[in-house]
Scaffold this active site. Structure first.
Site, mmCIF file in Angstrom:
data_model
loop_
_atom_site.group_PDB
_atom_site.id
_atom_site.type_symbol
_atom_site.label_atom_id
_atom_site.label_comp_id
_atom_site.label_asym_id
_atom_site.label_seq_id
_atom_site.Cartn_x
_atom_site.Cartn_y
_atom_site.Cartn_z
ATOM 1 N N LYS A 1 6.581 -11.280 5.242
ATOM 2 C CA LYS A 1 5.778 -12.396 4.724
ATOM 3 C C LYS A 1 6.622 -13.603 4.337
ATOM 4 C CE LYS A 1 1.585 -10.620 4.923
ATOM 5 N NZ LYS A 1 0.626 -11.175 5.911
ATOM 6 N N GLU B 1 -3.639 -16.319 -1.239
ATOM 7 C CA GLU B 1 -4.371 -15.072 -1.386
ATOM 8 C C GLU B 1 -3.394 -13.942 -1.120
ATOM 9 O OE1 GLU B 1 -4.127 -16.710 1.406
ATOM 10 O OE2 GLU B 1 -3.394 -15.066 2.639
ATOM 11 N N SER C 1 7.425 -3.761 9.182
ATOM 12 C CA SER C 1 7.096 -5.060 8.579
ATOM 13 C C SER C 1 7.419 -5.148 7.099
ATOM 14 C CB SER C 1 5.618 -5.371 8.819
ATOM 15 O OG SER C 1 4.811 -4.318 8.341
#
Lengths: 399, 268
Positions: free
Chosen positions: A90, A112, A380
């Site tokens: 991210k 969010e 990830s």
């Protein structure tokens, strides 16, 4: 085939901009600022230097020897996005967008979050640049990702709980959009996945495509050829599109996206938009595959992993699905949990529950493959955030 | 002439201004909702906006979110709303505009929706999350059956966009009074007046102002510079407050009567 959206943000029939009129000027401004930044050498230099010095890129491509041998088939490589600063992919997107927010002169950032990794990454870059940060998070996700809530607060962000609807990612996005529409002049909306209205799916994809660019060079260095398979989990779809994007023109590279199969195949028990889906719809600014009832009301979803628990999917994935360029499959909660444990034991790597879905699928397919097959799975994120959830589940399964 | 144009033409002849109430269809239930619509027509609503409930109303504040949830708990869908309008049409010619997000309409089928809506006497459709090319396509499609796609403009809309939007608008233009979601606010917004002034340069269509209007003085203020005032959340919260559903219609009647300035009551 160039896999770029048209000027209105459509990949084929998917994508676009389905928003209230109030947001249009802000989206136009963002699009313009992004296109200027993208071609600006100074922006690129600053982005690359932060990715390297702050986040620790390039992340390694690791040959998972023990896992490959245990499964007895393909050679498995793991793209170690979990080794990024903050522990997931991210941050790639957050670094890109925060630089853009600063260029646009915004002082307040909203986001969010589902699993909390995007919220943590946003809080982190806001701390780095001294910007105000508000993160919206569903109360159900706050419960299962308690550690990340604490991290965000420690980083100086305000975490606002969202108690409406299913109390998960979808509802957090609704609240973030409501905040943005209200505070449009001062606020930058740092959306965390490859979804929402144009230009977000394109911009987030571009910032995440560093994953595939690195992986490509790394596998060429290590194996002297391109991989046969790429595997990644798909929630909104940012880590997967980040890995896939650079390989899309390479027809020999097969790609598999793994959705959350949840606890069953009935609507409400999973987040498998392509597998057990209910067609195309419009949700939160974009047209894509959507889990919904016959009246077009958005269905509730379920997954063991908060980050995959979303009723729609990024529009570029919908396009790649219809083209059959990417194959979409699902892994259940139980399969993901087993994969979580197996990777921890065989490689000493605790994967995020999201990434565990990708691992779960490669556990299914790798044994059937010849030993010269090369497979890259995107790891990830790291699983530290999920340890409490998993401990609870393991205890419950024993009882 | 369409019912909407006829209504605004009549208001103009009477040098009167319009009152446009919004309620969510099926809140608190379909029967009472129908009675509320009839009562609003009786109270000289110029147009009635009937909200199609949606699970994810991203442009709405808490009042209308909860209202949508109540309607959805009753299982309300488009077909029920058509039945409601059919019943209402037996008794009143008040213009009715459906107010919706795209997805429920999209799943129903836009052409089927148009045909049925036209058949039962719906006059226009406002879709919160459709703009630009998609809005133009839907507007043209609806126009084939004389239905108006009502366009929105906002304080953040550029003059260039206002010009484009108003050139393609039908019925009336809905000016959003301020950046934000639906819901009552005590402060009146000067942004709305300057928006309406900007829009006047490009259009002769009637302009209604909505979002955050909940008091008589706000309505009077809007009437000073625009053609109609939309009141939504303030009415919806009266519906929510009324615990005894047998009293809901009277509660709404009392509130709307207290809300409307004298000039409206004597204008027709």
């Amino acid at each position: 085939m160039n896999y770029q959206p048209n000027e209105r943000g459509y990949w084929g029939e998917y994508g676009g901009r389905f928003v209230p009129e109030t947001l249009v000027s802000a989206l136009d401004e963002l699009t313009a600022a992004y296109f200027v930044a993208r071609d600006d050498g100074d922006f690129r230099t600053e982005l690359e230097s932060l990715l390297k010095d702050y986040s620790g890129r390039p992340t390694p491509l690791f040959y998972a020897k023990r896992l490959s041998e245990t499964l007895g088939g393909a050679k498995i490589y793991l793209k170690r996005e979990d080794l990024n600063h903050t522990g997931a992919h991210k941050i790639n997107n957050c670094i890109g967008q925060i630089l853009l927010a600063r260029r646009m002169g915004k002082k307040r950032v909203i986001a969010e979050t589902g699993a909390g990794q995007h919220g943590v990454a946003t809080a982190t870059v806001c701390a780095l640049f001294g910007l105000d940060c508000v993160v919206y998070m569903g109360t159900e996700d706050m419960r299962r990702q308690e550690l990340n809530v604490f991290r965000m607060r420690l980083l100086g962000a305000e975490v606002r709980e969202v108690d409406s609807g299913s109390k998960t990612l979808k509802d957090a996005i609704n609240e973030a959009l409501r905040d943005w529409v209200t505070n449009i002049d001062t606020t930058y909306y740092l959306l965390g996945s490859a979804l929402g209205p144009h230009p977000y799916p394109l911009m987030v994809r571009d910032f995440q495509s560093v994953i595939g660019k690195e992986a490509r060079q790394q596998i060429l260095d290590m194996e002297g050829r391109l991989p046969d398979y790429l595997v990644a989990c798909v929630g909104g779809g940012s880590n997967s599109i980040g890995l896939f994007h650079d390989f899309l023109p390479d027809e020999s590279v097969k790609m598999i996206g793994v959705e959350a199969g949840g606890s069953g195949s009935k609507l409400g028990e999973h987040a498998a938009r392509f597998i057990a889906g209910s067609g195309v719809g419009v949700l939160q600014g974009t047209k894509s595959y959507v889990l919904q009832d016959n009246d077009g009301q958005i269905a509730s979803t379920h997954s063991i992993s908060a980050g995959l628990d979303y009723a729609s999917v990024g529009p570029e994935h919908a396009y790649l699905h219809d083209l059959r360029r990417v194959e979409y499959v699902s892994a259940s909660d139980d399969e993901a949990l087993e994969a979580f444990k197996q990777l921890s034991k065989t490689e000493g790597i605790i994967p995020a529950l999201e990434s565990s879905h990708a691992i779960a699928h490669l556990i299914k397919i790798a044994p059937e493959m010849p030993s010269d097959t090369i497979l890259i799975a995107n790891l990830s994120g790291r699983g530290d955030k999920d340890v409490n959830t998993v401990a609870g589940l393991m205890q419950r399964n024993q009882e | 002439m369409s019912r909407i144009r006829e209504k605004f033409a009549q208001l103009k002849r009477d040098t009167a201004k319009g009152f446009i109430p919004f309620v969510t269809a099926g809140d608190p239930n379909l029967d009472i909702s129908r009675e509320i619509v009839l009562k609003l027509a009786e109270l000289r609503a110029s147009v009635i906006e009937l909200g199609v409930p949606f699970s994810d109303p991203m442009a709405d504040g808490p009042t209308i979110q909860l209202s949508s949830q109540r309607a959805l708990l009753n299982g309300v869908n488009i077909r029920n709303i058509f039945d409601l309008v059919s019943d209402v049409r037996k008794k009143t010619e008040v213009p009715i505009v459906l107010f919706s997000y795209l997805n429920p309409l999209f799943q129903f089928g836009l052409e089927k929706l148009r045909d049925e809506a036209a058949r039962i006497g719906i006059d226009g459709i406002l879709i919160t999350d459709v703009i630009d090319v998609e809005a133009n396509e839907i507007s043209d499609m609806l126009a084939e059956k004389s239905l108006d796609l009502i366009s929105l403009i906002a304080p953040t809309t550029s003059d260039q966009r206002i010009e484009k939007i108003s050139s393609l608008s039908k019925g009336f233009i809905y000016a959003v009074s301020r950046a934000g979601v639906t819901g009552a606010r005590s402060v009146s917004s000067s942004a709305a007046e300057s928006l309406v002034t900007r829009a006047r340069k490009y259009t002769d269509l009637p302009i209604a102002v909505g979002f955050g209007i909940s008091t008589q003085s706000q309505i009077e203020d809007v009437w000073r510079y625009a053609d109609a005032a939309v009141v939504g959340s303030a009415i919806v919260s009266e519906i929510a407050k009324s615990n005894d559903s047998s009293q809901t219609v009277q509660t709404v009647e009392a509130f709307v009567t207290s809300l409307l300035p004298q000039v409206a009551k004597s204008s027709t």
